[in-house]
Design a protein around this motif. Sequence first.
Motif, PDB file in Angstrom:
ATOM      1  N   LEU A 212       3.804   0.223   2.161  1.00 58.67           N
ATOM      2  CA  LEU A 212       2.614   0.709   1.453  1.00 58.67           C
ATOM      3  C   LEU A 212       2.972   1.184   0.050  1.00 58.67           C
ATOM      4  O   LEU A 212       2.176   1.042  -0.881  1.00 58.67           O
ATOM      5  CB  LEU A 212       1.955   1.831   2.248  1.00 58.67           C
ATOM      6  N   ALA A 213       4.171   1.741  -0.117  1.00 59.27           N
ATOM      7  CA  ALA A 213       4.618   2.132  -1.460  1.00 59.27           C
ATOM      8  C   ALA A 213       4.764   0.901  -2.350  1.00 59.27           C
ATOM      9  O   ALA A 213       4.405   0.928  -3.536  1.00 59.27           O
ATOM     10  CB  ALA A 213       5.936   2.899  -1.371  1.00 59.27           C
ATOM     11  N   ILE A 214       5.283  -0.193  -1.798  1.00 58.49           N
ATOM     12  CA  ILE A 214       5.390  -1.445  -2.563  1.00 58.49           C
ATOM     13  C   ILE A 214       4.002  -1.988  -2.877  1.00 58.49           C
ATOM     14  O   ILE A 214       3.746  -2.470  -3.990  1.00 58.49           O
ATOM     15  CB  ILE A 214       6.219  -2.472  -1.773  1.00 58.49           C
ATOM     16  N   TYR A 215       3.086  -1.905  -1.920  1.00 59.18           N
ATOM     17  CA  TYR A 215       1.703  -2.344  -2.139  1.00 59.18           C
ATOM     18  C   TYR A 215       1.075  -1.577  -3.302  1.00 59.18           C
ATOM     19  O   TYR A 215       0.433  -2.166  -4.188  1.00 59.18           O
ATOM     20  CB  TYR A 215       0.906  -2.124  -0.853  1.00 59.18           C
ATOM     21  N   ASP A 216       1.272  -0.259  -3.303  1.00 53.71           N
ATOM     22  CA  ASP A 216       0.709   0.561  -4.378  1.00 53.71           C
ATOM     23  C   ASP A 216       1.315   0.184  -5.725  1.00 53.71           C
ATOM     24  O   ASP A 216       0.618   0.140  -6.750  1.00 53.71           O
ATOM     25  CB  ASP A 216       0.957   2.041  -4.095  1.00 53.71           C
ATOM     26  N   ARG A 217       2.615  -0.099  -5.718  1.00 56.45           N
ATOM     27  CA  ARG A 217       3.279  -0.486  -6.968  1.00 56.45           C
ATOM     28  C   ARG A 217       2.737  -1.804  -7.476  1.00 56.45           C
ATOM     29  O   ARG A 217       2.486  -1.963  -8.684  1.00 56.45           O
ATOM     30  CB  ARG A 217       4.794  -0.578  -6.729  1.00 56.45           C
ATOM     31  N   LEU A 218       2.538  -2.758  -6.594  1.00 55.18           N
ATOM     32  CA  LEU A 218       1.968  -4.048  -6.994  1.00 55.18           C
ATOM     33  C   LEU A 218       0.562  -3.875  -7.554  1.00 55.18           C
ATOM     34  O   LEU A 218       0.178  -4.550  -8.514  1.00 55.18           O
ATOM     35  CB  LEU A 218       1.944  -4.998  -5.793  1.00 55.18           C
ATOM     36  N   MET A 219      -0.204  -2.958  -6.953  1.00 59.20           N
ATOM     37  CA  MET A 219      -1.571  -2.736  -7.412  1.00 59.20           C
ATOM     38  C   MET A 219      -1.601  -2.180  -8.835  1.00 59.20           C
ATOM     39  O   MET A 219      -2.522  -2.449  -9.604  1.00 59.20           O
ATOM     40  CB  MET A 219      -2.279  -1.776  -6.450  1.00 59.20           C
ATOM     41  N   ASN A 356      -2.169   7.595   3.394  1.00 58.05           N
ATOM     42  CA  ASN A 356      -2.277   8.689   2.437  1.00 58.05           C
ATOM     43  C   ASN A 356      -2.940   8.272   1.134  1.00 58.05           C
ATOM     44  O   ASN A 356      -2.920   9.002   0.155  1.00 58.05           O
ATOM     45  CB  ASN A 356      -0.897   9.265   2.143  1.00 58.05           C
ATOM     46  N   ALA A 357      -3.502   7.088   1.087  1.00 57.37           N
ATOM     47  CA  ALA A 357      -4.236   6.622  -0.084  1.00 57.37           C
ATOM     48  C   ALA A 357      -5.299   5.644   0.394  1.00 57.37           C
ATOM     49  O   ALA A 357      -5.161   5.012   1.447  1.00 57.37           O
ATOM     50  CB  ALA A 357      -3.301   5.953  -1.097  1.00 57.37           C
ATOM     51  N   ILE A 358      -6.364   5.522  -0.386  1.00 54.07           N
ATOM     52  CA  ILE A 358      -7.468   4.641   0.011  1.00 54.07           C
ATOM     53  C   ILE A 358      -7.139   3.230  -0.439  1.00 54.07           C
ATOM     54  O   ILE A 358      -7.177   2.914  -1.631  1.00 54.07           O
ATOM     55  CB  ILE A 358      -8.788   5.143  -0.594  1.00 54.07           C
ATOM     56  N   ARG A 359      -6.813   2.382   0.523  1.00 56.21           N
ATOM     57  CA  ARG A 359      -6.429   1.001   0.234  1.00 56.21           C
ATOM     58  C   ARG A 359      -7.397  -0.011   0.831  1.00 56.21           C
ATOM     59  O   ARG A 359      -7.223  -1.208   0.621  1.00 56.21           O
ATOM     60  CB  ARG A 359      -5.016   0.741   0.760  1.00 56.21           C
ATOM     61  N   THR A 431      -2.217  -5.238  10.118  1.00 58.58           N
ATOM     62  CA  THR A 431      -2.428  -6.147   8.997  1.00 58.58           C
ATOM     63  C   THR A 431      -1.363  -5.911   7.942  1.00 58.58           C
ATOM     64  O   THR A 431      -1.270  -4.813   7.395  1.00 58.58           O
ATOM     65  CB  THR A 431      -3.817  -5.923   8.370  1.00 58.58           C
ATOM     66  N   GLY A 432      -0.564  -6.935   7.648  1.00 57.80           N
ATOM     67  CA  GLY A 432       0.446  -6.797   6.614  1.00 57.80           C
ATOM     68  C   GLY A 432       1.329  -5.585   6.889  1.00 57.80           C
ATOM     69  O   GLY A 432       1.922  -5.445   7.956  1.00 57.80           O
ATOM     70  N   GLY A 433       1.404  -4.689   5.916  1.00 53.06           N
ATOM     71  CA  GLY A 433       2.212  -3.481   6.069  1.00 53.06           C
ATOM     72  C   GLY A 433       1.543  -2.387   6.869  1.00 53.06           C
ATOM     73  O   GLY A 433       2.168  -1.392   7.206  1.00 53.06           O
ATOM     74  N   PHE A 434       0.239  -2.554   7.171  1.00 59.89           N
ATOM     75  CA  PHE A 434      -0.459  -1.564   7.989  1.00 59.89           C
ATOM     76  C   PHE A 434      -0.058  -1.739   9.450  1.00 59.89           C
ATOM     77  O   PHE A 434      -0.109  -2.844   9.984  1.00 59.89           O
ATOM     78  CB  PHE A 434      -1.976  -1.710   7.865  1.00 59.89           C
ATOM     79  N   GLN A 435       0.295  -0.657  10.099  1.00 58.96           N
ATOM     80  CA  GLN A 435       0.622  -0.699  11.521  1.00 58.96           C
ATOM     81  C   GLN A 435      -0.175   0.386  12.228  1.00 58.96           C
ATOM     82  O   GLN A 435       0.250   1.530  12.321  1.00 58.96           O
ATOM     83  CB  GLN A 435       2.123  -0.503  11.726  1.00 58.96           C
ATOM     84  N   LEU A 604      -2.633 -12.662  -2.448  1.00 61.56           N
ATOM     85  CA  LEU A 604      -1.863 -12.701  -1.206  1.00 61.56           C
ATOM     86  C   LEU A 604      -0.841 -11.568  -1.177  1.00 61.56           C
ATOM     87  O   LEU A 604       0.018 -11.484  -2.040  1.00 61.56           O
ATOM     88  CB  LEU A 604      -1.157 -14.052  -1.071  1.00 61.56           C
ATOM     89  N   TRP A 605      -0.940 -10.730  -0.162  1.00 64.42           N
ATOM     90  CA  TRP A 605      -0.003  -9.621   0.021  1.00 64.42           C
ATOM     91  C   TRP A 605       1.106 -10.084   0.959  1.00 64.42           C
ATOM     92  O   TRP A 605       0.913 -10.189   2.170  1.00 64.42           O
ATOM     93  CB  TRP A 605      -0.733  -8.405   0.582  1.00 64.42           C
ATOM     94  N   LEU A 606       2.279 -10.362   0.402  1.00 66.83           N
ATOM     95  CA  LEU A 606       3.419 -10.834   1.179  1.00 66.83           C
ATOM     96  C   LEU A 606       4.254  -9.653   1.679  1.00 66.83           C
ATOM     97  O   LEU A 606       4.307  -8.608   1.023  1.00 66.83           O
ATOM     98  CB  LEU A 606       4.299 -11.758   0.335  1.00 66.83           C
ATOM     99  N   PRO A 607       4.929  -9.812   2.807  1.00 63.16           N
ATOM    100  CA  PRO A 607       5.804  -8.734   3.330  1.00 63.16           C
ATOM    101  C   PRO A 607       7.123  -8.674   2.562  1.00 63.16           C
ATOM    102  O   PRO A 607       8.176  -9.073   3.060  1.00 63.16           O
ATOM    103  CB  PRO A 607       5.993  -9.136   4.793  1.00 63.16           C
ATOM    104  N   ILE A 608       7.090  -8.179   1.345  1.00 67.96           N
ATOM    105  CA  ILE A 608       8.258  -8.212   0.463  1.00 67.96           C
ATOM    106  C   ILE A 608       9.444  -7.459   1.058  1.00 67.96           C
ATOM    107  O   ILE A 608      10.575  -7.963   1.073  1.00 67.96           O
ATOM    108  CB  ILE A 608       7.888  -7.622  -0.913  1.00 67.96           C
ATOM    109  N   PHE A 609       9.211  -6.266   1.562  1.00 69.19           N
ATOM    110  CA  PHE A 609      10.322  -5.463   2.071  1.00 69.19           C
ATOM    111  C   PHE A 609      10.961  -6.079   3.310  1.00 69.19           C
ATOM    112  O   PHE A 609      12.194  -6.210   3.362  1.00 69.19           O
ATOM    113  CB  PHE A 609       9.859  -4.029   2.350  1.00 69.19           C
TER     114      PHE A 609
END
Length: 634
Positions: A212-219, A356-359, A431-435, A604-609
């Motif tokens: 989720l930290a990577i997702y936020d950074r990409l955003m 901890n953030a609205i995604r 979904t993706g990084g969400f568990q 497309l949100w890829l599982p980078i980590f």
Amino acid sequence: MSKTKILILAANPKNTSRRRLDEEVRDIEAGVERARFREQFEIVTKFALRTGDIQRALLDEKPTIVHFSGQGKGLNGLIVEDKDGKAKIVSTYALARLFKFFKNDVECVVLNACYSEEQAEAIREHISYVVGVDGELTSREAIQFATGFYDALGAGRSYEDAAEMGQIAQRMAAPALPKVRRSFRTAIFASLGISTLLLATRFFGLMQPIELAIYDRLMRMPPLDDVDHRIAIVKVDRSRLSEWYDNDLEEAVGEISDFKLLEIINYLIELGRPESPKIIGVDILRDEKQEEPRTEENRGKVDYYPELKEALSNPENQIFSICTFASQTIGAIPPVEDSLLVGFSDLIYSPEDGHNAIRSQFLTLDEPPSDICKINEAFSFKVALRFIRKKLPGVITETVEQAPKKELASEEHSGYININNVTFEPIWARTGGFQGIPEGGYQILLNYRKTAYEQAFEIVSAHHIIDCIQGQDCSQDQDIQKLKDAGIILIGYMGEESGDIYDTPIGKLDGVVIHAQMISYLLSTVISDEEGENYNLAKLYVLPTYEESFSIILMSICGGMLVWVVYDRMKLRKIDPNFLAIASSVAVVVLICGVGWAAFTAGLWLPIFPLSLGFVCSAFGTFIAKQYNSRRED
């Protein structure tokens, strides 16, 4: 005729990997014994070699050939033993100077030890023929080389031919295919084991904070978007409400009164008539009356609640208001029974569960969790739909089946929401990084509009509108023109005292701004660019779970296979074998991050980590396994 004396110096300190030096000496002696010119050779062997033994042996024996069996240390030197039998390094410089004094006696030096090429180059300045090794050398390979080398010498061949024969003996005695197969199996099994462990770790949510930290950074990363002029926000600042009452208040003002809110709404309604009626969204919960505060001039409180309720309830005004599931009072306006103009404003925000953030955003709920707010559709979804239907008359909003069907966060949904042939794929339990996301409704990922400016939408102060209502000339006012140009106007609290601020991937935002972001995202994915404006936002989605899992397994296998393929080819001079795993891992991680960013800009949100971790762990795992196998072969 004098004999060719071969001096064998062997060292295998007890704190280094065990090498079969006695077997190597035995095979050398056997090879010389059966040689055609065996009577011309004499072998002298010195085991457990220490630093002083080298000089004494050269002085005493005056050898023609010096053969060292053991291990090298690259640039540092050769490994011998100290008085305790532990490893000690003889420097390259010291060896070169030593052989300088014996250049008239010694014809050939064979350094049958791993990573001894540097010493060979240094000794070569003084001795005509020197053999060294530029990488790892197993005991088996060392024995094979020595056997081939001395068999050739015993047959009367030159030093060059003997060295070539030693290399040929290595290759002939150790066919590559069985070793390749063992390495291949090692790489595959190590990669599969690592990828399985990673998938299990991800399933139990241990990777979620990092993903989720990577997702936020990409955003937050470029490219930047344009300001969405279709949406304007009327900012109500709690800290300035008292300014409307000339500082003669007898009580604190914490909420905008029904009267002031009604004035602003009526002004906005008239602003759009007749040619461009506005869609107004009131993101201010009005579940109880808010009368004008008591002042010196106004001892009696005037009740404007009925007029406000009538304005909000009139369908012709196109005003949408909110209710919340957390409300403690009954009576959201308009009446809950007339739910067409009311939407729930609750956001998906649960820090205690890791969110901890609205995604993401709700579009609909299966069943409202509250008897107070019996609304199934989100406030932002209703406002966006009204605007879309206004812009695209006859647009179809439907639920469509998808194949293969994915597991939704709520099993009650049988299909996907489709607006104007644009399908919004819901996010499901994982979904993706969400568990483990909050369930109970139809949720989609939220792509935020980020601009080079402070705000992504036009912001106009409620105080400025009241000034215009009270007689200020606003006919040429730029802020009022922004309201006229907008198709949607939201009214809501903003500022530090709003009590409605949330964390998002792009920073802290007021609740009304987040609703504007949600509306803008829906509009930008359904309606094409208009009038030269570029409002497009990529529709976010993720790969199906099985495709993500397969990609993680595949990347793990690639990491292991890369090390397997190039391991033996990368042991060059001055290059530590660890460099292979480190350099390849860094390069591939950078590549994965670059591809992940490019894919995210397209939606497309890829599982980078997990992809990066799978490659790195498999690369290092295979590297360690290959080194372990090499030691076992010794």
